[in-house]
Design a protein around this motif. Structure first.
Motif, PDB file in Angstrom:
ATOM      1  N   ASP A  85       0.804  -1.229   0.000  1.00 22.82           N
ATOM      2  CA  ASP A  85       0.000   0.000   0.000  1.00 22.82           C
ATOM      3  C   ASP A  85       0.836   1.279   0.000  1.00 22.82           C
ATOM      4  O   ASP A  85       0.274   2.381  -0.065  1.00 22.82           O
ATOM      5  CB  ASP A  85      -0.925   0.015   1.218  1.00 22.82           C
ATOM      6  CG  ASP A  85      -2.056  -0.999   1.103  1.00 22.82           C
ATOM      7  OD1 ASP A  85      -2.273  -1.508  -0.012  1.00 22.82           O
ATOM      8  OD2 ASP A  85      -2.686  -1.299   2.127  1.00 22.82           O
ATOM      9  N   ALA A  86       2.140   1.152   0.083  1.00 24.18           N
ATOM     10  CA  ALA A  86       3.000   2.344   0.047  1.00 24.18           C
ATOM     11  C   ALA A  86       2.883   3.021  -1.321  1.00 24.18           C
ATOM     12  O   ALA A  86       2.387   2.434  -2.291  1.00 24.18           O
ATOM     13  CB  ALA A  86       4.442   1.952   0.332  1.00 24.18           C
ATOM     14  N   LYS A  87       3.334   4.245  -1.404  1.00 25.15           N
ATOM     15  CA  LYS A  87       3.252   5.012  -2.647  1.00 25.15           C
ATOM     16  C   LYS A  87       3.896   4.255  -3.803  1.00 25.15           C
ATOM     17  O   LYS A  87       5.024   3.776  -3.705  1.00 25.15           O
ATOM     18  CB  LYS A  87       3.952   6.363  -2.464  1.00 25.15           C
ATOM     19  CG  LYS A  87       3.949   7.232  -3.719  1.00 25.15           C
ATOM     20  CD  LYS A  87       4.722   8.525  -3.501  1.00 25.15           C
ATOM     21  CE  LYS A  87       4.783   9.346  -4.773  1.00 25.15           C
ATOM     22  NZ  LYS A  87       5.557  10.608  -4.589  1.00 25.15           N
ATOM     23  N   GLU A  88       3.186   4.159  -4.897  1.00 23.22           N
ATOM     24  CA  GLU A  88       3.733   3.485  -6.071  1.00 23.22           C
ATOM     25  C   GLU A  88       4.739   4.397  -6.777  1.00 23.22           C
ATOM     26  O   GLU A  88       4.471   5.564  -7.024  1.00 23.22           O
ATOM     27  CB  GLU A  88       2.612   3.104  -7.035  1.00 23.22           C
ATOM     28  CG  GLU A  88       3.092   2.274  -8.213  1.00 23.22           C
ATOM     29  CD  GLU A  88       1.956   1.795  -9.099  1.00 23.22           C
ATOM     30  OE1 GLU A  88       1.489   0.666  -8.891  1.00 23.22           O
ATOM     31  OE2 GLU A  88       1.533   2.580  -9.977  1.00 23.22           O
ATOM     32  N   ILE A  89       5.905   3.844  -7.093  1.00 29.17           N
ATOM     33  CA  ILE A  89       6.946   4.591  -7.800  1.00 29.17           C
ATOM     34  C   ILE A  89       6.909   4.264  -9.290  1.00 29.17           C
ATOM     35  O   ILE A  89       6.891   5.145 -10.140  1.00 29.17           O
ATOM     36  CB  ILE A  89       8.335   4.272  -7.214  1.00 29.17           C
ATOM     37  CG1 ILE A  89       8.368   4.559  -5.701  1.00 29.17           C
ATOM     38  CG2 ILE A  89       9.417   5.066  -7.942  1.00 29.17           C
ATOM     39  CD1 ILE A  89       8.044   5.987  -5.327  1.00 29.17           C
ATOM     40  N   TYR A  90       6.928   2.995  -9.600  1.00 24.35           N
ATOM     41  CA  TYR A  90       6.728   2.495 -10.959  1.00 24.35           C
ATOM     42  C   TYR A  90       6.299   1.041 -10.810  1.00 24.35           C
ATOM     43  O   TYR A  90       7.001   0.263 -10.168  1.00 24.35           O
ATOM     44  CB  TYR A  90       8.010   2.597 -11.797  1.00 24.35           C
ATOM     45  CG  TYR A  90       7.837   2.111 -13.216  1.00 24.35           C
ATOM     46  CD1 TYR A  90       7.374   2.963 -14.212  1.00 24.35           C
ATOM     47  CD2 TYR A  90       8.109   0.785 -13.557  1.00 24.35           C
ATOM     48  CE1 TYR A  90       7.203   2.524 -15.522  1.00 24.35           C
ATOM     49  CE2 TYR A  90       7.939   0.331 -14.861  1.00 24.35           C
ATOM     50  CZ  TYR A  90       7.481   1.204 -15.833  1.00 24.35           C
ATOM     51  OH  TYR A  90       7.297   0.762 -17.121  1.00 24.35           O
ATOM     52  N   PRO A  91       5.155   0.653 -11.325  1.00 22.25           N
ATOM     53  CA  PRO A  91       4.648  -0.695 -11.056  1.00 22.25           C
ATOM     54  C   PRO A  91       5.616  -1.777 -11.557  1.00 22.25           C
ATOM     55  O   PRO A  91       6.180  -1.612 -12.645  1.00 22.25           O
ATOM     56  CB  PRO A  91       3.322  -0.730 -11.816  1.00 22.25           C
ATOM     57  CG  PRO A  91       3.425   0.349 -12.849  1.00 22.25           C
ATOM     58  CD  PRO A  91       4.285   1.413 -12.220  1.00 22.25           C
ATOM     59  N   PRO A  92       5.867  -2.798 -10.733  1.00 25.09           N
ATOM     60  CA  PRO A  92       5.191  -3.161  -9.487  1.00 25.09           C
ATOM     61  C   PRO A  92       5.846  -2.592  -8.222  1.00 25.09           C
ATOM     62  O   PRO A  92       5.550  -3.067  -7.125  1.00 25.09           O
ATOM     63  CB  PRO A  92       5.337  -4.693  -9.491  1.00 25.09           C
ATOM     64  CG  PRO A  92       6.695  -4.912 -10.105  1.00 25.09           C
ATOM     65  CD  PRO A  92       6.807  -3.849 -11.168  1.00 25.09           C
ATOM     66  N   LEU A  93       6.693  -1.600  -8.347  1.00 25.39           N
ATOM     67  CA  LEU A  93       7.490  -1.124  -7.214  1.00 25.39           C
ATOM     68  C   LEU A  93       6.770  -0.035  -6.426  1.00 25.39           C
ATOM     69  O   LEU A  93       6.331   0.965  -6.994  1.00 25.39           O
ATOM     70  CB  LEU A  93       8.829  -0.571  -7.709  1.00 25.39           C
ATOM     71  CG  LEU A  93       9.763  -1.578  -8.382  1.00 25.39           C
ATOM     72  CD1 LEU A  93      10.906  -0.861  -9.077  1.00 25.39           C
ATOM     73  CD2 LEU A  93      10.299  -2.573  -7.353  1.00 25.39           C
ATOM     74  N   THR A  94       6.703  -0.227  -5.117  1.00 23.94           N
ATOM     75  CA  THR A  94       6.277   0.843  -4.222  1.00 23.94           C
ATOM     76  C   THR A  94       7.503   1.405  -3.508  1.00 23.94           C
ATOM     77  O   THR A  94       8.602   0.843  -3.589  1.00 23.94           O
ATOM     78  CB  THR A  94       5.262   0.338  -3.186  1.00 23.94           C
ATOM     79  OG1 THR A  94       5.908  -0.631  -2.328  1.00 23.94           O
ATOM     80  CG2 THR A  94       4.056  -0.297  -3.859  1.00 23.94           C
ATOM     81  N   ARG A  95       7.304   2.504  -2.810  1.00 24.74           N
ATOM     82  CA  ARG A  95       8.428   3.192  -2.165  1.00 24.74           C
ATOM     83  C   ARG A  95       9.213   2.273  -1.237  1.00 24.74           C
ATOM     84  O   ARG A  95      10.441   2.382  -1.149  1.00 24.74           O
ATOM     85  CB  ARG A  95       7.897   4.394  -1.381  1.00 24.74           C
ATOM     86  CG  ARG A  95       8.975   5.230  -0.684  1.00 24.74           C
ATOM     87  CD  ARG A  95       8.374   6.411   0.048  1.00 24.74           C
ATOM     88  NE  ARG A  95       7.478   5.984   1.123  1.00 24.74           N
ATOM     89  CZ  ARG A  95       7.899   5.660   2.347  1.00 24.74           C
ATOM     90  NH1 ARG A  95       9.185   5.694   2.650  1.00 24.74           N
ATOM     91  NH2 ARG A  95       7.025   5.300   3.279  1.00 24.74           N
ATOM     92  N   LEU A  96       8.549   1.353  -0.550  1.00 22.64           N
ATOM     93  CA  LEU A  96       9.219   0.483   0.421  1.00 22.64           C
ATOM     94  C   LEU A  96       9.916  -0.707  -0.234  1.00 22.64           C
ATOM     95  O   LEU A  96      10.436  -1.585   0.456  1.00 22.64           O
ATOM     96  CB  LEU A  96       8.217   0.000   1.474  1.00 22.64           C
ATOM     97  CG  LEU A  96       7.666   1.092   2.389  1.00 22.64           C
ATOM     98  CD1 LEU A  96       6.586   0.551   3.309  1.00 22.64           C
ATOM     99  CD2 LEU A  96       8.790   1.740   3.202  1.00 22.64           C
ATOM    100  N   GLN A  97       9.947  -0.702  -1.570  1.00 19.99           N
ATOM    101  CA  GLN A  97      10.719  -1.709  -2.317  1.00 19.99           C
ATOM    102  C   GLN A  97      11.865  -1.073  -3.092  1.00 19.99           C
ATOM    103  O   GLN A  97      12.445  -1.708  -3.973  1.00 19.99           O
ATOM    104  CB  GLN A  97       9.800  -2.449  -3.286  1.00 19.99           C
ATOM    105  CG  GLN A  97       8.670  -3.219  -2.615  1.00 19.99           C
ATOM    106  CD  GLN A  97       7.711  -3.776  -3.627  1.00 19.99           C
ATOM    107  OE1 GLN A  97       8.040  -4.668  -4.410  1.00 19.99           O
ATOM    108  NE2 GLN A  97       6.496  -3.244  -3.646  1.00 19.99           N
ATOM    109  N   CYS A  98      12.174   0.184  -2.771  1.00 22.07           N
ATOM    110  CA  CYS A  98      13.216   0.936  -3.479  1.00 22.07           C
ATOM    111  C   CYS A  98      14.285   1.381  -2.497  1.00 22.07           C
ATOM    112  O   CYS A  98      13.976   1.832  -1.393  1.00 22.07           O
ATOM    113  CB  CYS A  98      12.616   2.169  -4.146  1.00 22.07           C
ATOM    114  SG  CYS A  98      11.251   1.836  -5.275  1.00 22.07           S
ATOM    115  N   SER A  99      15.538   1.286  -2.901  1.00 21.23           N
ATOM    116  CA  SER A  99      16.622   1.760  -2.041  1.00 21.23           C
ATOM    117  C   SER A  99      16.612   3.281  -1.986  1.00 21.23           C
ATOM    118  O   SER A  99      16.301   3.946  -2.975  1.00 21.23           O
ATOM    119  CB  SER A  99      17.973   1.268  -2.547  1.00 21.23           C
ATOM    120  OG  SER A  99      18.205   1.704  -3.874  1.00 21.23           O
ATOM    121  N   PRO A 100      16.947   3.862  -0.831  1.00 19.19           N
ATOM    122  CA  PRO A 100      16.956   5.313  -0.695  1.00 19.19           C
ATOM    123  C   PRO A 100      18.315   5.902  -1.060  1.00 19.19           C
ATOM    124  O   PRO A 100      19.303   5.179  -1.201  1.00 19.19           O
ATOM    125  CB  PRO A 100      16.695   5.493   0.804  1.00 19.19           C
ATOM    126  CG  PRO A 100      17.418   4.322   1.411  1.00 19.19           C
ATOM    127  CD  PRO A 100      17.226   3.180   0.442  1.00 19.19           C
TER     128      PRO A 100
END
Length: 394
Positions: free
Chosen positions: A199-214
């Protein structure tokens, strides 16, 4: 005959959100490099060469960084290989020892990053990733920012080809955030439910913010030594041996599909070489630190490293085979997704984590009985470094 190569000491800073701590890259290098030297029990005066990695910075920032440790006149080589910069510094340090050119070499990496998505510095010349971006744009409509688009597109290709699900990618994010709870060096130490990941903000499907390195600030370092140096200074008790290592850059088959464009074939080639040189296979490995810049890349890398057949990465996730109690523990540190990703430091932080795991000193994130470790660090544009480790004393 090549010399044996050992990691005698490691150190790193806590990874931090850019701007959250009042420090500069010399401070980071002093902290991480000083910790690695202290861990090895050697002074900087014994270091014969230094390879210093960073992506964002002025020329000779490497010299300025290690001058915090001493002014001894040794060769200092500045290294930049995108996100694989830290492991490239490690590769070069190990190469110098393996080739008999030095007995004690420092590999150090750091990054002081800008907030927000990665951006180019120079806009008046060809971008290093343009060949990759144009190849992928023929397959998928371009979307900014480029990094999540590229790795997200690879994930979507995997879903279409093999039936991988959005939930399987999200489970990787859940796992790595959960692992980071026990890592005091991690930028984030919060656990999330699978629902929160999805449910985190979608960055680019299928990736949400909590699946991306900062973006992150931080530094890592390793002291690399020969067998002769190890014996002379009685360091074998804590050292780990680099038993296989390979660097591979892009090949003609890189540009065939989205999964290959983000480096899967480079990884597979490097892993094959490392397994051959180390005399091991994937089933011999206990603990892995791999380049999970995005959850999609972790799953793709399972297959490239030979942990499972092509297309079966999702099954590993669902079976719990990549966490504690499974066949391997992948990214016990929390990985790039939760530990953070200061580009020049990432590969050396991976080295530090695996050294601690093989020593049995990783505290609450320790993998029971870890005897063989594997490291994977990739930078698009492109280079991948894969490294296998065992304890010096077996």
């Amino acid at each position: 005959m090549a010399n044996r190569v050992f990691v005698a000491g490691v150190g790193m800073t806590k990874f931090e959100k850019p701007g959250s701590r009042d420090w500069d890259y010399p401070d980071m290098a002093r902290e991480a490099g000083g910790a690695a030297l202290a861990d090895a029990g050697v002074g900087y005066d014994l270091v014969e060469q230094a390879f210093v990695g960073y992506v964002y910075g002025e020329s000779t920032s490497g010299q300025r960084a290690v001058y915090e440790l001493g002014l001894t006149g040794i060769p200092v080589v500045n290294v930049n290989n995108n996100c694989s910069t830290g492991s490239t510094a490690l590769f070069l340090a190990a190469q110098a020892v393996r080739g008999g050119l030095a007995d004690c070499v420092l590999a150090l990496g750091f990054e002081k990053m800008q907030k927000g998505s990665l951006a180019s510095t120079y806009d008046d010349r060809e971008q290093p990733l343009m060949k990759h971006i144009l190849a992928l744009a023929e397959l998928r409509e371009f979307a900014a920012p480029p990094a999540p688009w590229m790795f997200g597109a690879a994930g979507r290709e995997h879903m279409e080809r093999y039936g991988t699900t959005v939930e399987q990618f999200a489970k990787i994010g859940e796992k790595n955030h959960r692992h980071s709870v026990n890592n005091p060096y991690a930028q984030f130490q919060d656990a999330y439910t699978l629902r929160e990941i999805l449910d985190a903000k979608e960055i680019y499907p299928p990736l949400t913010r909590l699946q991306c390195s900062p973006t992150s600030d931080g530094s890592g370092a390793a002291v690399i030594v020969s067998e002769r140096f190890l014996e002379r200074h009685d360091l074998a008790g804590k050292a780990v041996e680099i038993v296989g290592q390979s660097m591979v850059t892009d090949m003609t088959n890189t540009f065939t599909d989205a999964i290959s464009i983000v480096g899967a074939k480079m990884t597979a080639s490097a892993a094959e070489q490392v397994y051959s040189r180390a005399g091991i296979g994937p089933s011999d490995v206990d603990v892995i630190e791999l380049h999970d810049c995005f959850s999609t890349n972790e799953l793709i890398t399972y297959e490239a490293l030979g942990l499972c057949a092509e297309g079966e990465g999702g099954k590993l996730v669902d079976a719990g085979d990549t966490t504690y109690g499974g066949r391997w523990v992948v990214n016990p540190s929390g990985g790039l997704i939760s530990k953070g990703h200061p580009l020049g430091a990432t590969g050396l932080a991976q080295c530090a984590e695996l050294t601690w795991q093989l020593r049995g000193s990783a505290d609450n994130r320790q993998v029971d009985g870890a005897k063989v470790a594997l490291q994977h660090n990739i930078g698009l544009g492109g280079a991948v470094v894969v490294t296998a480790y065992r304890p010096a004393e077996r």
